[in-house]
Design a protein around this motif. Structure first.
Motif, PDB file in Angstrom:
ATOM      1  N   ALA B 103       0.813  -1.243  -0.129  1.00 28.50           N
ATOM      2  CA  ALA B 103       0.024  -0.109  -0.072  1.00 28.50           C
ATOM      3  C   ALA B 103       1.058   1.217   0.006  1.00 28.50           C
ATOM      4  N   LEU B 107       0.974   4.157  -2.687  1.00 26.66           N
ATOM      5  CA  LEU B 107       0.729   5.805  -2.416  1.00 26.66           C
ATOM      6  C   LEU B 107       1.999   6.722  -2.855  1.00 26.66           C
ATOM      7  N   LEU B 110       1.206   7.206  -6.172  1.00 29.98           N
ATOM      8  CA  LEU B 110       0.165   7.695  -6.729  1.00 29.98           C
ATOM      9  C   LEU B 110       0.973   9.253  -6.519  1.00 29.98           C
ATOM     10  N   SER B 111       1.426   9.677  -5.393  1.00 27.94           N
ATOM     11  CA  SER B 111       1.793  10.929  -5.547  1.00 27.94           C
ATOM     12  C   SER B 111       2.661  11.568  -6.164  1.00 27.94           C
ATOM     13  N   ALA B 135       4.234  12.188  -0.839  1.00 30.37           N
ATOM     14  CA  ALA B 135       4.549  10.786  -0.434  1.00 30.37           C
ATOM     15  C   ALA B 135       4.574  10.602   1.112  1.00 30.37           C
ATOM     16  N   LEU B 138       1.249  10.869   2.761  1.00 33.63           N
ATOM     17  CA  LEU B 138       0.303   9.923   2.548  1.00 33.63           C
ATOM     18  C   LEU B 138       0.912   8.537   3.316  1.00 33.63           C
ATOM     19  N   LEU B 142      -0.890   6.392   6.053  1.00 34.99           N
ATOM     20  CA  LEU B 142      -1.097   5.144   6.155  1.00 34.99           C
ATOM     21  C   LEU B 142      -0.693   4.628   7.603  1.00 34.99           C
TER      22      LEU B 142
END
Lengths: 481, 244
Positions: B103, B107, B110-111, B135, B138, B142
């Motif tokens: 995960a 993330l 994604l960032s 990052a 996030l 998380l």
């Protein structure tokens, strides 16, 4: 330049001075009066905004939009301080609060008022963020004040969720600055809202898109929008009731105000995704979710906390729809909700005190055992549920009818949510207000003045709103775009 | 801007993310706190480097606050606290480490893709700083959602906040950076003092949030009078990690 009367420095400095003084006064009777006096002076000063020239500096901004928020804020702050005086007198008698806690409580109340006023009058998005953080911190401390497990859990949850919310809002703020920097230039200018507003059309839209998501999540957490609402019912239920009244009536509005300022900013750049649909979607989700969550509630303060989620949902939905009529309705609804919900918490505070419980099942037949409190609750709940002739009916009607005119498929779930909430509130009200009285019938030393002033204004607004107020709100509604 | 200063800034940002990942899988509390201190040191280096290349002396204050407060004071206080709470040996994750790492990678991807895609007019350093900062933020989030222990949630929040300070210093000439880092320090001090105070007042026998979940709903309210003192959580054994 400062020769004339300056209401802004009064409403900002007054709470700070009062906080220091209140922290030093040992006798709670005196400090409660000082608290009322300071809150009244702040309210009186906020009236002065109507007559003095507008302010627009690097740090502060007073325009037609935030005058509405500031005056409402200081008015409800003032009436809550009156309610708080009679509430804490009872708490002292029963020994639930000690004098040391009370000094802390009064000082925190004024610091909270300071934080909210600062957030509402800030022209700088960084300053606004700091002020919202300050207001959050003070309420966290007050929510945990009773030191029961439930209160500490509520404060902890509020703390963690609120902190994550403000952290996300800060990242959004940094992104806005990053987008502004190439256009406005480096330095403090890049955070001044009026400057940003003037140049926003040239900002990089892709950064602004990301910024908006973070700001919506961040300030949306503080507004109590579903699915970021988890802190709200606990914080309302476990803290002292005057704080529940201020949380519901004012602090949610402050976060909403921050959202609105950013919405105006984002809407002014044609290439950024429109902020409206996201806001309307979250608002609608909040209305429907909260409406269903109203039914299983067993705690009276928790129930009205869910009702606050519902109403913030309606307001955010209305502002999300945008346009002159929906904005007008959203603004009116916000004012009506603040007044009605704080009035309800005033009655609920006294009811919980005389009955010794917040459990709905143990509160019965209030209109018989405590006629004034009981009928106060009946009027308040009928008003908040949105029945005519109260002002909330008017504003909800405007929200619904403007939605029907533009997006009928959105109006159907909205009306459904409103009706479900209406049913839940009246069902619980019937149980509590009528029937055989249960529990203590001891007389209540409540102060009814703030309660009936609020309900009176809400009733008046439902029957006849003065033309000047309508004109003012219409003007603000066009500002909001 | 020379390529060397660019590379150093990049290396420090990468180290920040690396330390975030190490915190993600670290399942002992005391080691987690040490890692956080390491991250705070990396952050202060990174901020000091920004102060140097941007020629912005006020950022040295932020770097100094980071190293003093987050690398020394807070970790020391947390170490003392977990020893007192008797939870310095364990930490529990809700989902497995493998899943968490996956995960986390998702993330970061994604960032990076989110921010780097932005066809930015701003210079590449500021843009990539933002991507790295997001990052870190996030990853901190998380960590907060995968941990059940109040102390490790706070560590997660502080690492999230490291990302924010990093983002703020990366945005050239941003006003209020020092003030914001001070405000955050106060906030964190409040959180830490909060946990500590609750402990002193013997309201919690555990800081495991699952025990707190027990009080969700409407079973207890202040209106019920002194029942708050006789809640079953007091019977729970010390230490975290024993769920129902």
């Amino acid at each position: 330049m400062m020769a004339y009367f300056d209401p802004l420095s009064v409403i900002l400095l007054m709470p700070l001075v009062a906080a220091v003084v209140l922290a030093a006064i040992p006798d709670y009777r005196i400090s409660a009066r000082v608290n009322v006096g300071a809150s009244f002076l702040a309210f009186a000063a906020s009236i002065g905004f109507f007559v003095v020239p507008r302010v627009s500096g690097p740090y502060f901004l007073i325009d037609d939009l935030n005058i509405v928020f500031i005056v409402l804020n200081s008015f409800v702050g003032f009436t809550t301080s009156i309610f708080s005086a009679s509430y804490i007198a009872h708490e002292m008698e029963t020994g639930r609060l000690t004098p040391a806690f009370l000094r802390f409580y009064h000082a925190m109340f004024q610091i909270l008022m300071f934080g909210m006023t600062l957030a509402l009058s800030a022209n700088n998005i960084g300053l606004m963020w700091v002020a919202v953080e300050l207001a959050t911190l003070t309420t966290v401390l007050m929510v945990g004040m009773y030191r029961t497990h439930a209160a500490i859990e509520a404060a902890w949850k509020y703390f963690i969720l609120g902190s994550v919310g403000i952290a996300l809002a800060l990242f959004g703020t940094i992104l806005v600055y990053t987008a502004a920097r190439p256009v406005v230039g480096e330095g403090p200018q890049g955070m001044v809202w009026t400057v940003l507003m003037a140049h926003v059309a040239a900002f990089d839209p892709s950064i602004m898109n990301i910024a908006f998501v973070f700001l919506l999540l961040g300030y949306g957490t503080k507004t109590g929008l579903v699915p970021l609402h988890a802190w709200l019912p606990d914080a309302h239920a476990e803290g002292p009731t005057p704080i529940s009244a201020v949380l519901s009536g004012l602090l949610l509005n402050v976060a909403l105000y921050a959202l609105l300022r950013f919405k105006m900013l984002f809407a002014a750049n044609a290439h950024v995704m429109a902020p409206g649909p996201l806001m309307a979607g979250m608002g609608l989700a909040s209305v429907i979710f909260a409406a269903f969550m109203l039914y299983p509630r067993k705690d009276i303060k928790r129930m009205f906390a869910y009702s606050s989620i519902e109403h913030m949902g309606i307001i955010v939905f209305a502002f999300g729809m945008g346009g002159a009529l929906a904005n007008f309705a959203g603004l009116l609804h916000m004012v009506m909700h603040s007044l009605t919900k704080s009035a309800i918490f005033f009655t609920v505070g006294h009811i919980a005190q005389v009955k010794g419980t917040q459990k709905i099942a143990k509160i019965r037949g209030l209109t018989e055992s405590h006629p004034l409190l009981g009928w106060g609750l009946v009027l308040g709940v009928v008003a908040i549920a949105g029945a005519p002739p109260f002002g909330i009916f008017m504003s909800e009607f405007l929200v619904v009818s403007s939605t029907f005119a533009r997006a009928p498929w959105l109006a159907v779930p909205l009306v459904l949510g409103l009706l479900i909430a209406f049913g839940a509130l009246l069902l619980r009200l019937h149980e509590m207000a009528f029937g055989e009285p249960e529990g203590s019938a001891a007389p209540s030393q409540a102060s009814y003045i703030p309660l009936f002033i609020h309900l009176g204004i809400v009733l008046l607004a439902g029957i006849l709103i003065p033309g000047a107020v309508v004109a003012w709100f219409q003007h603000v509604a066009t500002l909001l775009g | 801007m020379t390529s060397l200063s660019f590379d150093i800034a990049h290396a420090l940002a990468g180290a920040l993310i690396l330390s975030s990942f190490m915190m993600l899988y670290q399942d002992r509390l005391s080691a987690l706190i040490n890692l956080f201190a390491v991250q705070a040191v990396i952050l202060s280096f990174s901020v000091a480097w920004q102060a140097f290349i941007q020629d912005a002396p006020h950022l040295y204050i932020t770097a100094f606050i980071a190293v003093l407060f987050k690398a020394l004071v807070i970790p020391l206080a947390l170490h003392r606290m977990i020893v007192r709470l008797g939870i310095h040996r364990e930490i529990e994750t809700v989902i497995g480490i493998g899943m968490t790492m996956m995960a986390g990678m998702g993330l970061v991807a994604l960032s990076l893709s989110l921010i780097l895609d932005v066809a930015s007019q701003s210079d590449p350093l500021a843009r990539e700083d933002l991507a790295f900062a997001l990052a870190v933020i996030l990853l901190g989030l998380l960590m907060m959602v995968t941990r059940r222990n109040a102390v490790s949630q706070v560590v997660g929040f502080m690492s999230l906040e490291n990302g924010l300070v990093f983002a703020a210093t990366g945005a050239q000439g941003m006003p209020f950076v020092v003030e914001i880092s001070v405000a955050f320090s106060i906030l964190i001090a409040f959180i830490v003092i909060g946990i500590f105070l609750f402990r002193i007042r013997e309201r919690f026998d555990t800081v495991d949030l699952r025990a707190l979940d027990h009080f969700r709903g409407e079973r207890f309210s202040p209106g019920d009078g002194p029942s708050g003192a006789a809640l079953p959580v007091l019977d729970r054994s010390r230490g975290a990690g024993r769920g129902r």
